[in-house]
Design a protein around this motif. Structure first.
Motif, PDB file in Angstrom:
ATOM      1  N   ILE A  71       0.835  -1.205   0.000  1.00 32.33           N
ATOM      2  CA  ILE A  71       0.000   0.000   0.000  1.00 32.33           C
ATOM      3  C   ILE A  71       0.870   1.256   0.000  1.00 32.33           C
ATOM      4  O   ILE A  71       0.638   2.191  -0.768  1.00 32.33           O
ATOM      5  CB  ILE A  71      -0.982  -0.012   1.187  1.00 32.33           C
ATOM      6  CG1 ILE A  71      -2.051  -1.085   0.968  1.00 32.33           C
ATOM      7  CG2 ILE A  71      -1.609   1.360   1.405  1.00 32.33           C
ATOM      8  CD1 ILE A  71      -2.914  -1.381   2.173  1.00 32.33           C
ATOM      9  N   ARG A  74       2.574   1.716  -3.364  1.00 27.93           N
ATOM     10  CA  ARG A  74       1.617   2.081  -4.407  1.00 27.93           C
ATOM     11  C   ARG A  74       1.134   3.531  -4.261  1.00 27.93           C
ATOM     12  O   ARG A  74       1.065   4.276  -5.230  1.00 27.93           O
ATOM     13  CB  ARG A  74       0.418   1.138  -4.346  1.00 27.93           C
ATOM     14  CG  ARG A  74      -0.658   1.415  -5.406  1.00 27.93           C
ATOM     15  CD  ARG A  74      -1.923   0.635  -5.151  1.00 27.93           C
ATOM     16  NE  ARG A  74      -2.578   1.113  -3.938  1.00 27.93           N
ATOM     17  CZ  ARG A  74      -3.279   0.339  -3.119  1.00 27.93           C
ATOM     18  NH1 ARG A  74      -3.449  -0.947  -3.364  1.00 27.93           N
ATOM     19  NH2 ARG A  74      -3.840   0.851  -2.038  1.00 27.93           N
ATOM     20  N   ASP A  75       0.771   3.946  -3.030  1.00 28.82           N
ATOM     21  CA  ASP A  75       0.094   5.227  -2.818  1.00 28.82           C
ATOM     22  C   ASP A  75       0.969   6.314  -2.208  1.00 28.82           C
ATOM     23  O   ASP A  75       0.536   7.459  -2.118  1.00 28.82           O
ATOM     24  CB  ASP A  75      -1.127   5.031  -1.929  1.00 28.82           C
ATOM     25  CG  ASP A  75      -2.203   4.206  -2.605  1.00 28.82           C
ATOM     26  OD1 ASP A  75      -2.148   4.028  -3.837  1.00 28.82           O
ATOM     27  OD2 ASP A  75      -3.112   3.740  -1.894  1.00 28.82           O
ATOM     28  N   GLY A  76       2.156   5.959  -1.768  1.00 27.61           N
ATOM     29  CA  GLY A  76       3.021   6.921  -1.095  1.00 27.61           C
ATOM     30  C   GLY A  76       2.715   6.976   0.395  1.00 27.61           C
ATOM     31  O   GLY A  76       1.625   6.620   0.838  1.00 27.61           O
ATOM     32  N   LYS A 108      -0.448   9.553   1.699  1.00 24.87           N
ATOM     33  CA  LYS A 108      -1.807   9.082   1.429  1.00 24.87           C
ATOM     34  C   LYS A 108      -2.083   7.779   2.170  1.00 24.87           C
ATOM     35  O   LYS A 108      -3.150   7.614   2.775  1.00 24.87           O
ATOM     36  CB  LYS A 108      -2.034   8.880  -0.066  1.00 24.87           C
ATOM     37  CG  LYS A 108      -3.437   8.371  -0.361  1.00 24.87           C
ATOM     38  CD  LYS A 108      -3.702   8.159  -1.830  1.00 24.87           C
ATOM     39  CE  LYS A 108      -5.118   7.616  -2.003  1.00 24.87           C
ATOM     40  NZ  LYS A 108      -5.428   7.271  -3.364  1.00 24.87           N
ATOM     41  N   ALA A 109      -1.131   6.846   2.128  1.00 27.43           N
ATOM     42  CA  ALA A 109      -1.333   5.557   2.789  1.00 27.43           C
ATOM     43  C   ALA A 109      -1.525   5.737   4.292  1.00 27.43           C
ATOM     44  O   ALA A 109      -2.459   5.186   4.874  1.00 27.43           O
ATOM     45  CB  ALA A 109      -0.153   4.628   2.512  1.00 27.43           C
ATOM     46  N   THR A 153      -4.880   7.510   5.119  1.00 23.43           N
ATOM     47  CA  THR A 153      -6.018   6.608   4.933  1.00 23.43           C
ATOM     48  C   THR A 153      -6.059   5.534   6.008  1.00 23.43           C
ATOM     49  O   THR A 153      -7.101   5.287   6.616  1.00 23.43           O
ATOM     50  CB  THR A 153      -5.971   5.956   3.533  1.00 23.43           C
ATOM     51  OG1 THR A 153      -5.962   6.987   2.544  1.00 23.43           O
ATOM     52  CG2 THR A 153      -7.170   5.042   3.312  1.00 23.43           C
ATOM     53  N   PRO A 212      -4.261  -4.893   0.196  1.00 22.93           N
ATOM     54  CA  PRO A 212      -3.995  -3.977  -0.912  1.00 22.93           C
ATOM     55  C   PRO A 212      -4.787  -4.304  -2.173  1.00 22.93           C
ATOM     56  O   PRO A 212      -4.939  -3.452  -3.043  1.00 22.93           O
ATOM     57  CB  PRO A 212      -2.494  -4.111  -1.154  1.00 22.93           C
ATOM     58  CG  PRO A 212      -2.112  -5.402  -0.539  1.00 22.93           C
ATOM     59  CD  PRO A 212      -3.078  -5.660   0.572  1.00 22.93           C
ATOM     60  N   GLU A 229     -11.501   0.703  -1.286  1.00 26.62           N
ATOM     61  CA  GLU A 229     -10.775   0.016  -2.362  1.00 26.62           C
ATOM     62  C   GLU A 229      -9.273   0.186  -2.206  1.00 26.62           C
ATOM     63  O   GLU A 229      -8.773   1.280  -1.982  1.00 26.62           O
ATOM     64  CB  GLU A 229     -11.233   0.543  -3.724  1.00 26.62           C
ATOM     65  CG  GLU A 229     -12.676   0.222  -3.986  1.00 26.62           C
ATOM     66  CD  GLU A 229     -12.900  -0.608  -5.239  1.00 26.62           C
ATOM     67  OE1 GLU A 229     -11.957  -0.920  -5.960  1.00 26.62           O
ATOM     68  OE2 GLU A 229     -14.070  -0.949  -5.466  1.00 26.62           O
ATOM     69  N   GLY A 230      -8.567  -0.928  -2.310  1.00 26.92           N
ATOM     70  CA  GLY A 230      -7.123  -0.934  -2.215  1.00 26.92           C
ATOM     71  C   GLY A 230      -6.577  -0.894  -0.804  1.00 26.92           C
ATOM     72  O   GLY A 230      -5.365  -0.895  -0.602  1.00 26.92           O
ATOM     73  N   TYR A 231      -7.482  -0.871   0.191  1.00 28.72           N
ATOM     74  CA  TYR A 231      -7.051  -0.820   1.594  1.00 28.72           C
ATOM     75  C   TYR A 231      -7.673  -1.927   2.437  1.00 28.72           C
ATOM     76  O   TYR A 231      -6.998  -2.496   3.286  1.00 28.72           O
ATOM     77  CB  TYR A 231      -7.374   0.540   2.210  1.00 28.72           C
ATOM     78  CG  TYR A 231      -6.435   1.622   1.726  1.00 28.72           C
ATOM     79  CD1 TYR A 231      -5.307   1.954   2.455  1.00 28.72           C
ATOM     80  CD2 TYR A 231      -6.670   2.280   0.531  1.00 28.72           C
ATOM     81  CE1 TYR A 231      -4.425   2.923   2.001  1.00 28.72           C
ATOM     82  CE2 TYR A 231      -5.791   3.255   0.070  1.00 28.72           C
ATOM     83  CZ  TYR A 231      -4.671   3.564   0.807  1.00 28.72           C
ATOM     84  OH  TYR A 231      -3.805   4.519   0.354  1.00 28.72           O
TER      85      TYR A 231
END
Length: 106
Positions: A31, A34-36, A39-40, A43, A54, A68-70
């Motif tokens: 995560i 992917r998102d930095g 942001k990660a 969130t 992820p 989504e994605g978390y």
């Protein structure tokens, strides 16, 4: 019963609760990559979690919303802050400002 854990920023003594924490270290690493980090971390620390995945898509659980994605974040807080736990209460996973993720287990 799940493998419980806490996610926190590196250096913090409190973090957010995760109920099903199997394979959490690689999930957090994916995560963050992917998102930095910003942001990660924003969130992840804004919720308490049923699970963190992820690849999370499409499936919402009772009392939890899909992010989504978390993973699935609990929705039964009624506007309250996420459940914060001491990092000594459960195994803890720390996210560093440089994007490294480490476990309190070593």
């Amino acid at each position: 019963m799940g493998d419980r854990a806490v996610i926190a920023r590196e250096g913090e003594e409190k973090g957010v609760y995760v109920h099903w924490a199997g394979d959490l270290l690689p999930a957090l690493e994916q995560i963050v990559a992917r998102d930095g980090v910003e942001k990660a971390t924003d969130t992840l620390l804004a919720h308490h979690w049923s699970n963190v995945r992820p690849d999370a898509t499409g499936r919402t659980l009772e009392h939890a919303e899909l992010i989504e994605g978390y993973g699935n974040a609990y929705t039964d807080l009624d506007g309250a802050e996420p459940v914060c736990m001491d990092v000594s209460d459960f195994p803890a996973y720390f996210i560093g400002a440089d994007g490294t993720v480490r476990s309190s287990d070593g």
